[in-house]
Each structure stands twice: as structure tokens, then as C-alpha cells.
Design an enzyme around this catalytic site. Structure first.
Site: not given
Ligand SMILES: Cc1ncc(COP(=O)(O)O)c(C=O)c1O
Length: 388
Positions: A200-201, A237, A325
Site C-alpha cells: 500500500a505505501h 488479528t 533498503c
Molecule cells: C519491488 C519491491 N518489492 C517489495 C518491496 C517491499 O515492500 P514493503 O516495503 O511493503 O515490505 C519493495 C519496497 O521497496 C519493492 O520496491
């Protein structure tokens, strides 16, 4: 100083209407959706409404949507869930060398547990060749996982063609659509996927919530055990306010996506044109045309990405050197290396990802600031001096 946010692939600001839709579900409609009295049932109703909206956006049925804590959990659920549900059939998984860490990490975990993983390479634009997927299939292959669009360089992968190959071979097919859902049209039947990850974000919803689309009949082992929530596929939940927020974000994306993608593609192209004109020795990464409407990834020779990032930040501009990340680590991006960039070129890269709040004025400001920053950094660059 007005700050200019150009890192929408990392996260997006929650849409004010999303935040508004979520509010009542913290303190007023606070019931547990598993409770049978009205407080609980009201919360359940809101949650099911969100499920229907998510399903409609991607052409699925609502019973095929499992809510998760985000993209990372959905990716882990897809990979580990299919691997363990099918280990009696085989132990081979096909993926690519440009996946997000959520898929990569799950694959590394499974590799350590005895599964065999094929990491397919990509071409210079970050594109996976469907025929490479075909060639990699063995009689032990139980899963293929290829992302819909890459989060660093924006390349959109040939998921339909790979889906056709997977369907023909009767192999389960997962795509990580975190960067596409809510931005460009996504339809699970057209893409021929069994599993699809949503977060969602990345499209103006709240953080910490997402979903996995699970095509009817797809067998998965659960990651979380406990209560019977989500049809016993994901115990715990449910995060009702966040799920309601996801539903609202999906509704807004459905209304705004088409026009917004066009607007962003125009701004993206203006940024690319301007940078090309104003800075020499640069290269744009990712596919030139088959790419996300909001992504610009550029390598600027002789200048460290981190230095550019910090200097841009001083001028109020937020960008990224890679995926959020990995931006805390000094390892060159695995995606850029997979495209064939040398480590020093990968270290010289910047990613701009545009979004709702950005205007032509913002692009103008980047085109004013970045060439100055690059000129300043190049003037003191040891990298440039060794080249001369
Ligand atoms: C292609 C992709 N997959 C997975 C994720 C991980 O999603 P979340 O931040 O909702 O764990 C990201 C987030 O950077 C993403 O860009």
C-alpha cells in the site's frame, strides 16, 4: 526552503483522503473483525470492502486476496509458501538477478534449506528474456518469480510472455507488482500469474500493509500459525485501519492512475532531456521505453552517488542512490551490476522517482541544482583526476 520529494519508489506520502478514511477504525470502529457482535462486524465489513476494491483493481476475486503486513511479507509468503507446499514435486525455483531483497532474501533462505535457485541474468536494460525462463525450466521446477517492474531502474518485465510459458509448463508463477499496482494497469489474468504482491505505501496508502493475490487452487504453506483469519492462510488479528487505508488508496488509484501516469511520464522525460543537455558523461539506466512512468535512474561519471545525494539534500531535494533498503550500505546495487555496470559506475548512480506532489517547477529546480552539484563534486573528484 520548500523540500522536493523525488523518492516515491521508496515510499509515498499517505493521501489525506486515505488518512481520513482510516481514522474511525482506530477508536470508534475498533472491534475485532473476528467478533460476531456489531463492533466486530462493522470492522469486518470495512475490511471486506477493501478486499473487494483490491480484487477489482487487479481483475481478481475478493476471496483470492490475502492481506499481509506489506510487500516483504507477501513476497516471503509466495516464495516459501509455494516451496514448502510443493517440495514433494520438486525443489527448483527460477527467479532473476534483479529482484527486490524481499524475494532475494527468501530465495537465499530456501537455498540454505536445500532448494535450488536459478537466478536469471538480464540484458543491459534490465530486461529478462522469456526464452531464458523457458530454457531454465526442469522437471523439478515448482515456481517462477519475476518482478513486474524493477524498483531501481524502472524496467517493466515481459510478464505476460513469461506467464504464458509458466502456464504451458503448469508451473506456479509469482510476480512482485509492488512498483506497478496503483500506477499502471495490472490484471492477473492478462499477466497469467498465480500469485502477485501488492504494497500500500507505494501508492499513497499506509505503511505496513499489503496483500498477496493467490489464484484459486494455488497451494501455499502459511508463514504464520494461530487464529483462523484470512481463511487460515495468515493468522493474526487484522490491521483494520491499515487495510481500510489500502482499500481507499486502491479506490483513488483506480480513479487517478491513467492521467497521473501520463503527467509523470511527461515530467520524467523533461528531467531526462534536461539532464542530458546540462551534464556530460552520464548514462540513463533501465529500459528507454518499457519503463515506469515516474522513474529516472542516472549514472554520473566521476561522482559518488552518496555525495550527490547529500548535496541535493542540502538544497532540499530528496532522491535515492538505489533501493531504500540498500541505501544504508555501501555495496553497489545488485540491480545495476546485473545490468552490466561496473561497480564504480553503480556507485555513481542516482534514482529520482516522481509522484503526485511533483510539478514542472520541481523538475526545473533539479535541473538547476544537480548540474551545479556535479560540477562542484567533479572539480574535487579523485575519480576524475585519475582518468585525466
Ligand atoms: C519491488 C519491491 N518489492 C517489495 C518491496 C517491499 O515492500 P514493503 O516495503 O511493503 O515490505 C519493495 C519496497 O521497496 C519493492 O520496491
Amino acid at each position: 526552503m520548500r523540500r522536493i520529494y523525488l523518492d516515491h519508489a521508496a515510499t509515498t506520502p499517505t493521501h489525506p483522503e486515505v488518512a481520513k478514511a482510516m481514522l474511525p477504525y482506530f477508536a470508534e470502529v475498533f472491534g475485532n473483525p473476528s467478533s460476531i457482535y456489531s463492533y466486530g462486524q462493522e470492522a469486518k465489513g470495512a475490511m471486506e470492502g477493501a478486499r473487494t476494491r483490491v480484487a477489482e483493481l487487479i481483475g481478481a476475486r475478493s476471496e483470492e486476496i490475502v492481506f499481509t503486513s506489506g510487500g516483504t511479507e507477501a513476497d516471503n509468503f509466495a516464495l516459501k509458501g509455494v516451496a514448502y507446499a510443493n517440495e514433494h514435486k520438486g525443489n527448483h525455483i527460477i527467479t532473476t538477478s534483479i529482484e527486490h531483497h524481499a524475494v532475494m532474501g527468501a530465495c537465499k533462505f530456501l537455498e540454505a534449506k536445500g532448494f535450488e535457485i536459478t537466478y536469471l541474468g538480464v540484458d543491459e536494460y534490465g530486461m529478462v528474456a522469456p526464452q531464458d525462463v523457458q530454457k531454465a525450466i526442469t522437471n523439478k521446477t515448482i515456481l517462477i518469480s519475476v518482478m513486474h517492474a524493477n524498483n531501481e531502474v524502472g524496467t517493466i518485465e515481459p510478464i505476460e510472455e513469461i506467464g504464458e510459458i509458466a502456464k504451458e509448463a503448469e508451473i506456479c508463477f509469482h510476480t512482485d507488482a509492488v512498483q506497478t499496482v496503483g500506477h499502471i494497469p495490472v490484471n492477473v489474468d492478462k499477466l497469467k500469474v498465480n500469485l502477485l504482491t501488492i504494497s500500500a505505501h507505494k501508492f499513497y496508502g499506509p505503511k505496513g500493509v499489503g496483500a498477496l493475490y493467490v489464484r484459486k487452487g494455488t497451494k501455499l504453506v502459511s508463514l504464520l500459525h494461530g487464529g483462523e483469519q484470512e481463511k487460515r492462510q495468515r493468522a493474526g488479528t487484522e490491521n483494520v485501519p491499515a487495510i481500510v487505508g489500502l482499500g481507499k488508496a486502491v479506490e483513488l488509484a483506480g480513479q487517478e492512475m491513467g492521467k497521473e501516469a501520463e503527467r509523470l511520464a511527461y515530467l520524467r522525460d523533461e528531467l531526462i532531456k534536461g539532464l542530458r543537455k546540462k551534464i556530460d558523461h552520464i548514462r540513463f539506466n533501465g529500459h528507454p521505453t518499457t519503463r515506469l512512468p515516474n522513474n529516472v535512474n542516472v549514472s554520473v561519471d566521476f561522482v559518488e552517488g552518496e555525495s550527490m545525494l547529500l548535496n541535493l539534500d542540502l538544497e532540499g531535494i530528496c532522491a535515492s542512490t538505489g533501493s531504500a533498503c540498500s541505501s544504508a550500505s555501501l555495496e553497489p546495487s545488485h540491480v545495476l551490476l546485473a545490468l552490466g555496470l561496473r561497480p564504480e559506475q553503480a556507485h555513481c548512480s542516482l534514482r529520482f522517482t516522481l509522484g503526485r506532489g511533483n510539478t514542472e517547477e520541481d523538475i526545473g529546480r533539479v535541473l538547476d541544482v544537480l548540474p551545479r552539484v556535479v560540477a562542484k563534486l567533479r572539480a574535487m573528484s579523485p575519480l576524475l583526476k585519475t582518468q585525466k
